[in-house]
Every structure is written in structure tokens, then in C-alpha cells.
Design an enzyme around this catalytic site. Structure first.
Site, PDB file in Angstrom:
ATOM      1  N   ARG A   1       0.831  -1.200   0.000  1.00  0.00           N
ATOM      2  CA  ARG A   1       0.000   0.000   0.000  1.00  0.00           C
ATOM      3  C   ARG A   1       0.871   1.259   0.000  1.00  0.00           C
ATOM      4  NH1 ARG A   1      -3.493  -1.518   5.262  1.00  0.00           N
ATOM      5  NH2 ARG A   1      -1.568  -2.667   5.663  1.00  0.00           N
TER       6      ARG A   1
ATOM      7  N   HIS B   1      -0.453   0.973  16.355  1.00  0.00           N
ATOM      8  CA  HIS B   1      -0.717  -0.229  17.176  1.00  0.00           C
ATOM      9  C   HIS B   1       0.274  -0.331  18.331  1.00  0.00           C
ATOM     10  CE1 HIS B   1      -3.554  -1.512  14.111  1.00  0.00           C
ATOM     11  NE2 HIS B   1      -2.625  -1.448  13.202  1.00  0.00           N
TER      12      HIS B   1
ATOM     13  N   SER C   1     -10.357  -2.788   8.134  1.00  0.00           N
ATOM     14  CA  SER C   1     -11.037  -3.911   8.786  1.00  0.00           C
ATOM     15  C   SER C   1     -12.013  -4.569   7.810  1.00  0.00           C
ATOM     16  CB  SER C   1     -11.775  -3.425  10.034  1.00  0.00           C
ATOM     17  OG  SER C   1     -10.849  -3.062  11.025  1.00  0.00           O
TER      18      SER C   1
ATOM     19  N   ILE D   1     -16.450  -4.632  12.784  1.00  0.00           N
ATOM     20  CA  ILE D   1     -16.297  -4.510  11.325  1.00  0.00           C
ATOM     21  C   ILE D   1     -15.673  -5.783  10.738  1.00  0.00           C
ATOM     22  CG2 ILE D   1     -15.317  -3.138   9.455  1.00  0.00           C
ATOM     23  CD1 ILE D   1     -17.317  -1.554  11.107  1.00  0.00           C
ATOM     24  N   VAL D   2     -14.536  -6.212  11.294  1.00  0.00           N
ATOM     25  CA  VAL D   2     -13.887  -7.423  10.768  1.00  0.00           C
ATOM     26  C   VAL D   2     -14.853  -8.600  10.857  1.00  0.00           C
ATOM     27  CG1 VAL D   2     -12.071  -9.134  11.240  1.00  0.00           C
ATOM     28  CG2 VAL D   2     -11.510  -6.689  11.297  1.00  0.00           C
TER      29      VAL D   2
ATOM     30  N   ASP E   1     -19.958 -11.990  20.547  1.00  0.00           N
ATOM     31  CA  ASP E   1     -19.560 -10.646  20.945  1.00  0.00           C
ATOM     32  C   ASP E   1     -20.031 -10.455  22.394  1.00  0.00           C
ATOM     33  OD1 ASP E   1     -18.792  -7.949  18.986  1.00  0.00           O
ATOM     34  OD2 ASP E   1     -19.403  -7.563  21.052  1.00  0.00           O
TER      35      ASP E   1
ATOM     36  N   SER F   1     -20.297 -13.818  23.994  1.00  0.00           N
ATOM     37  CA  SER F   1     -18.894 -14.231  24.133  1.00  0.00           C
ATOM     38  C   SER F   1     -18.553 -14.402  25.606  1.00  0.00           C
ATOM     39  CB  SER F   1     -17.985 -13.179  23.490  1.00  0.00           C
ATOM     40  OG  SER F   1     -16.640 -13.472  23.754  1.00  0.00           O
TER      41      SER F   1
ATOM     42  N   LEU G   1     -11.740  -6.171  19.483  1.00  0.00           N
ATOM     43  CA  LEU G   1     -10.934  -4.950  19.666  1.00  0.00           C
ATOM     44  C   LEU G   1     -11.414  -4.195  20.882  1.00  0.00           C
ATOM     45  CD1 LEU G   1      -8.810  -2.866  18.665  1.00  0.00           C
ATOM     46  CD2 LEU G   1     -10.643  -1.768  17.384  1.00  0.00           C
TER      47      LEU G   1
ATOM     48  N   ALA H   1      -6.865  -9.836  14.871  1.00  0.00           N
ATOM     49  CA  ALA H   1      -6.556  -8.876  15.950  1.00  0.00           C
ATOM     50  C   ALA H   1      -5.090  -8.910  16.373  1.00  0.00           C
ATOM     51  CB  ALA H   1      -7.450  -9.157  17.160  1.00  0.00           C
TER      52      ALA H   1
ATOM     53  N   ASN I   1      -0.515  -7.291   8.578  1.00  0.00           N
ATOM     54  CA  ASN I   1      -0.877  -6.294   7.552  1.00  0.00           C
ATOM     55  C   ASN I   1      -1.568  -6.995   6.389  1.00  0.00           C
ATOM     56  OD1 ASN I   1       1.551  -7.538   6.734  1.00  0.00           O
ATOM     57  ND2 ASN I   1       2.160  -5.783   5.500  1.00  0.00           N
TER      58      ASN I   1
HETATM   59  N1  LIG Z   1      -4.309  -8.020  10.742  1.00  0.00           N
HETATM   60  C1  LIG Z   1      -4.667  -7.027   9.956  1.00  0.00           C
HETATM   61  O1  LIG Z   1      -4.148  -6.859   8.858  1.00  0.00           O
HETATM   62  C2  LIG Z   1      -5.751  -6.118  10.373  1.00  0.00           C
HETATM   63  C3  LIG Z   1      -6.176  -6.136  11.650  1.00  0.00           C
HETATM   64  N2  LIG Z   1      -7.226  -5.379  12.059  1.00  0.00           N
HETATM   65  C4  LIG Z   1      -7.593  -5.514  13.464  1.00  0.00           C
HETATM   66  O2  LIG Z   1      -8.778  -6.282  13.637  1.00  0.00           O
HETATM   67  C5  LIG Z   1      -9.284  -6.026  14.959  1.00  0.00           C
HETATM   68  C6  LIG Z   1     -10.796  -5.811  14.918  1.00  0.00           C
HETATM   69  O3  LIG Z   1     -11.077  -4.575  14.298  1.00  0.00           O
HETATM   70  P1  LIG Z   1     -12.568  -4.040  14.047  1.00  0.00           P
HETATM   71  O4  LIG Z   1     -13.437  -5.137  13.619  1.00  0.00           O
HETATM   72  O5  LIG Z   1     -12.434  -2.837  13.179  1.00  0.00           O
HETATM   73  O6  LIG Z   1     -12.989  -3.575  15.504  1.00  0.00           O
HETATM   74  P2  LIG Z   1     -14.479  -3.204  16.003  1.00  0.00           P
HETATM   75  O7  LIG Z   1     -14.298  -2.240  17.108  1.00  0.00           O
HETATM   76  O8  LIG Z   1     -15.339  -2.844  14.851  1.00  0.00           O
HETATM   77  O9  LIG Z   1     -15.026  -4.592  16.559  1.00  0.00           O
HETATM   78  C7  LIG Z   1     -14.516  -5.205  17.695  1.00  0.00           C
HETATM   79  C8  LIG Z   1     -15.619  -5.998  18.347  1.00  0.00           C
HETATM   80  O10 LIG Z   1     -15.036  -6.775  19.393  1.00  0.00           O
HETATM   81  C9  LIG Z   1     -16.023  -6.879  20.390  1.00  0.00           C
HETATM   82  N3  LIG Z   1     -15.420  -7.385  21.619  1.00  0.00           N
HETATM   83  C10 LIG Z   1     -14.718  -6.744  22.582  1.00  0.00           C
HETATM   84  N4  LIG Z   1     -14.377  -7.599  23.568  1.00  0.00           N
HETATM   85  C11 LIG Z   1     -14.862  -8.820  23.195  1.00  0.00           C
HETATM   86  C12 LIG Z   1     -14.852 -10.116  23.774  1.00  0.00           C
HETATM   87  N5  LIG Z   1     -14.259 -10.342  24.954  1.00  0.00           N
HETATM   88  N6  LIG Z   1     -15.452 -11.123  23.114  1.00  0.00           N
HETATM   89  C13 LIG Z   1     -16.058 -10.926  21.925  1.00  0.00           C
HETATM   90  N7  LIG Z   1     -16.114  -9.722  21.340  1.00  0.00           N
HETATM   91  C14 LIG Z   1     -15.522  -8.689  21.952  1.00  0.00           C
HETATM   92  C15 LIG Z   1     -16.601  -5.479  20.485  1.00  0.00           C
HETATM   93  O11 LIG Z   1     -17.844  -5.469  21.144  1.00  0.00           O
HETATM   94  C16 LIG Z   1     -16.704  -5.132  19.002  1.00  0.00           C
HETATM   95  O12 LIG Z   1     -17.975  -5.454  18.461  1.00  0.00           O
HETATM   96  C17 LIG Z   1      -8.487  -4.798  15.453  1.00  0.00           C
HETATM   97  O13 LIG Z   1      -7.433  -5.224  16.303  1.00  0.00           O
HETATM   98  C18 LIG Z   1      -7.905  -4.230  14.184  1.00  0.00           C
HETATM   99  O14 LIG Z   1      -6.757  -3.443  14.388  1.00  0.00           O
HETATM  100  C19 LIG Z   1      -7.901  -4.549  11.195  1.00  0.00           C
HETATM  101  C20 LIG Z   1      -7.488  -4.465   9.897  1.00  0.00           C
HETATM  102  C21 LIG Z   1      -6.338  -5.210   9.376  1.00  0.00           C
HETATM  103  C1  LIG Z   2      -5.172  -1.905  10.370  1.00  0.00           C
HETATM  104  C2  LIG Z   2      -3.883  -2.435   9.995  1.00  0.00           C
HETATM  105  O1  LIG Z   2      -3.085  -2.731  10.833  1.00  0.00           O
HETATM  106  C3  LIG Z   2      -3.545  -2.615   8.616  1.00  0.00           C
HETATM  107  O2  LIG Z   2      -4.326  -2.247   7.756  1.00  0.00           O
HETATM  108  O3  LIG Z   2      -2.458  -3.145   8.340  1.00  0.00           O
HETATM  109 MG   LIG Z   3      -2.164  -4.496  10.971  1.00  0.00          MG
END
Ligand SMILES: NC(=O)C1=CN([C@@H]2O[C@H](COP(=O)(O)OP(=O)(O)OC[C@H]3O[C@@H](n4cnc5c(N)ncnc54)[C@H](O)[C@@H]3O)[C@@H](O)[C@H]2O)C=CC1
Ligand SMILES: CC(=O)C(=O)O
Ligand SMILES: [Mg+2]
Length: 375
Positions: free
Chosen positions: A15, A96, A134, A178-179, A198, A220, A240, A268, A300
Site C-alpha cells: 500500500r 498499534h 477492517s 467490522i472485521v 460478541d 462471548s 478490539l 486482531a 498487515n
Molecule cells: N491483521 C490485519 O491486517 C488487520 C487487523 N485489524 C484488526 O482487527 C481487529 C478488529 O477490528 P474491528 O473489527 O475494526 O474492531 P471493532 O471495534 O469494529 O469490533 C470489535 C468488536 O469486538 C467486540 N469485543 C470486545 N471484547 C470482546 C470479547 N471479549 N469477546 C467478543 N467480542 C468482543 C466489540 O464489542 C466489538 O464489536 C483490530 O485489532 C484491528 O486493528 C484490522 C485491519 C487489518
Molecule cells: C489496520 C492495519 O493494521 C492494517 O491495515 O495493516
Molecule cells: Mg495491521
């Protein structure tokens, strides 16, 4: 303002933080823009595209960091980049911090202004600069998971959708944000049986309303997780707690309860991972195996589909980048609380609670650094 866009150097990170269209927008506001040579090639943009948009191309990363007041990039700086970052320089990117003590200490030492995409937050608690990636990672999690479920890749050898007369695979998604939502849509579309967990009941209600019949929801908690992992073929980690370390929902001992060839995709991982045995991996070497369970933990993921991800990311970041460039970071962060919440480490001070708690570092109120800031 003088703005620099370096080429990303993390493994297989294709990217770039700004498209040529974004470059033209920034130039329209009267700012000076330097782009490192070949920064956009992985996403299909040539140096000539950026020159046409009004940017100056610089041959080295050192020159870009050396000249810029604001660096806009995609991924957190890696060790090779630490020393390029200057005191008072504004760095607008994913950080992060809660998953890397080393990076946190490095940025404190550089006395830079670190504004993290992932903690910019709107009044409705949504994370506008995390959402697009996400969305990408959630959708990718299923295509990667399906791939690693294949036998030659050490998976269980099960097709997500099954076939007539043979039941589909079971997918468990931890975290219905979102994820989780995007992953559920993809898995359900392929015909898998999907369970989303969740901790938020309103979120589970919403998901229950919008998802097709082959998706169910569950609260959850440890009891339910222990129950479902025994029968799940693919488990997606998607929880998250913004800016903080992810809780370990799947612990080391639980791997023994899973069937051989189960695949874990811990999206995550960039916040430390919600599966205890997950350690960050790269697109070059995405998986490892513990107790016959396949772990995919690429931090990533969107970097592998840059033609989609670069456009999706810059659609979201550009309006914020323009505010920062037009006003300077202090004024922009004073006037826009969304941006203010993105400040994590400012001139040696940790100003984000989740980061100070993750590494037991002193916490400074963000308003203190905004009041005293002079640059
Ligand atoms: N590996 C990668 O390339 C990427 C990683 N990510 C990561 O993915 C993760 C999730 O991101 P989003 O979906 O945007 O976050 P989000 O905030 O939209 O969703 C997170 C969800 O987790 C829930 N949650 C919190 N504690 C919980 C538990 N104990 N049990 C079950 N659910 C629980 C929340 O209620 C929420 O609905 C983040 O860490 C983000 O940085 C995002 C994009 C790329
Ligand atoms: C969110 C993130 O860590 C990525 O897009 O790589
Ligand atoms: Mg990442």
C-alpha cells in the site's frame, strides 16, 4: 506544510499512504509534497502519476523523512525507520502501540508527534480510519482461512460450503465488529455455518437481524468459547478494545480441544492478538502450526490487496490529512476531537490511556500537551 510520503518497507506491504488524486488535493491546498520514488508502484501508481499531480519525487527514504514536517504513511515504523523520525515531526499512520513495547519506547525517544489512524474516533465510537482496512481484512480472513483449510496446507481438508449431501464447515467469529461482520458475510455467502460471538448484546441483536439464516449469534464468554471451538473448523479472531491490548479469549490449553487441522486466523494480531498462541507473521510466511492447529497471524493483511486497500484507506485518511496540513496538528487536534483521540505519543509523553496501561508508562492528559505545544 511540507509533507512526505515514504515507500512502505514492511514485508509485502504494497500500500501507499496517498494516491495521485490525493496528492493533487493536497497540492490544491497549497502544500508542498515529496513522494519517495516507487512509493506507489505496488498499488499501480507511477512516479510520473505523482509528478503530474504536483509532487516532487525524492530518491531515498532519508530525504523524505529529512525534509517533511508531516509524514503520512500506512504501517507502523519498523526498526530501520526509527532513527529517521525527527523531534516534533508529525507522523500520521497506523501505530498499534499496545502490541509493541519497542516501538512505543522508540517513538517516545524520538520525541515525535504520533497520530495513530487506529484510534481516531468519532462521537458514535466508530473508528473511521480503521474501518476500511477492517473491511478488507474481514473479507480476506475467510478467503485465507478457506485456503489454509486445504489438506496440502495442513488444514482439515474441508470445503467451507460443503456440497449437496455433505454438511458445510463451521466458522466461529470472535468479535462482531467490522472485521467480524465482513468475515461473517463472506463465510455465509460461501455456505458455511457461522457463529458470531460478541460481548455487546445490542451488537448481537443487530447482527441477528441483518445476517442470513446460516449465521447465528452467541454471547462471548469462556464457557461458550470452550464449547464451540471443539466443533469449529475455522476460527476468526476479530475483537478490539480500542488502543489497548486484545484480551486472550482462546488460551494455549484450548488448542488441545480443537480438531487437528483447525485453522485460526487472528486478525486482531496487530493489537497483540486474541488467541494466546498467535505471534505476528508475514505474507511471505503467513502460518505456523502448534498442536496440529494452523495459525495465520499476518499483521498487515490488506497489504496483499493494495489495489483495493490503498484506495479504501486514502478515501478515509485524506480529509484528516488535509485538516492537519491546513491547521497544523495542535490547532487541528484542538478543534477536532476525532483527530485529538488519534494522538498516542506526543514529544516523549504517552497521551493515550490504553498505551500507558499496556506498558506501564506514565500517562499525560492529551489536553496538557495541546496547551503547552509550541510547534
Ligand atoms: N491483521 C490485519 O491486517 C488487520 C487487523 N485489524 C484488526 O482487527 C481487529 C478488529 O477490528 P474491528 O473489527 O475494526 O474492531 P471493532 O471495534 O469494529 O469490533 C470489535 C468488536 O469486538 C467486540 N469485543 C470486545 N471484547 C470482546 C470479547 N471479549 N469477546 C467478543 N467480542 C468482543 C466489540 O464489542 C466489538 O464489536 C483490530 O485489532 C484491528 O486493528 C484490522 C485491519 C487489518
Ligand atoms: C489496520 C492495519 O493494521 C492494517 O491495515 O495493516
Ligand atoms: Mg495491521
Amino acid at each position: 506544510m511540507i509533507i512526505g510520503v515514504p515507500k512502505e518497507i514492511k514485508n509485502n506491504e504494497n500500500r501507499v499512504a496517498l494516491t495521485p488524486a490525493g496528492a493533487a488535493e493536497i497540492r490544491k491546498h497549497g502544500h508542498t509534497l515529496y513522494v519517495q520514488t516507487n512509493a506507489g508502484v505496488g498499488s499501480g501508481f507511477s512516479d510520473e502519476d505523482y509528478r503530474t499531480a504536483g509532487a516532487t519525487i525524492l530518491p531515498t527514504i532519508e530525504e523524505v523523512y529529512g525534509i517533511a514536517e508531516m509524514i503520512i504513511k500506512v504501517k507502523e515504523p519498523i526498526a530501520q525507520e526509527y532513527n529517521l523520525i525527527k523531534e516534533n515531526q508529525l507522523v500520521f499512520t497506523y501505530f498499534h502501540f499496545a502490541s509493541s513495547e519497542e516501538l512505543t519506547h522508540a517513538m517516545i525517544a524520538r520525541k515525535a508527534v504520533c497520530l495513530a489512524y487506529e484510534t481516531v474516533e468519532k462521537a458514535d465510537r466508530s473508528l473511521p480510519l480503521l474501518v476500511p482496512m477492517s473491511e478488507v481484512a474481514g473479507r480476506m480472513a475467510i478467503q485465507e482461512g478457506a485456503h489454509y483449510l486445504e489438506k496440502p496446507l495442513k488444514g482439515r481438508g474441508i470445503l467451507l460450503g460443503g456440497v449437496p449431501g455433505v454438511p458445510p464447515a463451521r466458522v466461529l467469529i470472535l468479535g462482531g465488529g467490522i472485521v467480524g461482520t465482513q468475515a461473517a458475510k463472506m463465510a455465509a455467502g460461501l455456505g458455511a455455518h457461522v457463529t458470531i460471538m460478541d460481548v455487546s448484546l445490542p451488537r448481537l441483536r443487530y447482527l441477528d437481524d441483518i445476517m442470513p439464516a446460516n449465521v447465528d449469534t452467541m454471547m462471548s464468554n469462556e464457557y461458550n468459547i470452550r464449547d464451540r471451538i471443539k466443533v469449529s473448523d475455522l476460527i476468526i479472531g476479530a475483537v478490539l478494545i480500542p488502543g489497548a491490548k486484545a484480551p486472550h479469549l482462546v488460551t494455549r490449553d484450548m488448542l488441545k480441544m480443537m480438531r487437528p487441522g483447525t485453522v485460526l486466523v487472528d486478525v486482531a494480531v496487530d493489537q497483540g492478538g486474541c488467541i494466546e498462541t498467535c505471534k505476528p507473521t508475514t505474507h511471505e510466511n503467513p502460518t505456523f502450526i502448534i498442536d496440529d492447529v494452523v495459525h495465520y497471524c499476518v499483521a498487515n493483511m490488506p497489504g496483499a490487496v493494495p489495489y483495493t486497500s490503498t484506495l479504501a484507506l486514502t478515501n478515509a485518511t485524506l480529509p484528516y490529512a488535509i485538516q492537519l496540513a491546513n491547521k497544523g496538528w495542535q490547532k487541528a487536534c484542538r478543534e477536532n476531537i476525532e483527530l485529538q483521540l488519534g494522538l498516542n505519543v506526543v514529544k516523549g509523553e504517552v497521551v493515550y490511556k490504553g498505551v500507558s496501561e499496556a506498558w506501564n508508562l506514565p500517562y499525560t492528559e492529551v489536553t496538557d500537551v495541546l496547551q503547552t505545544a509550541t510547534v
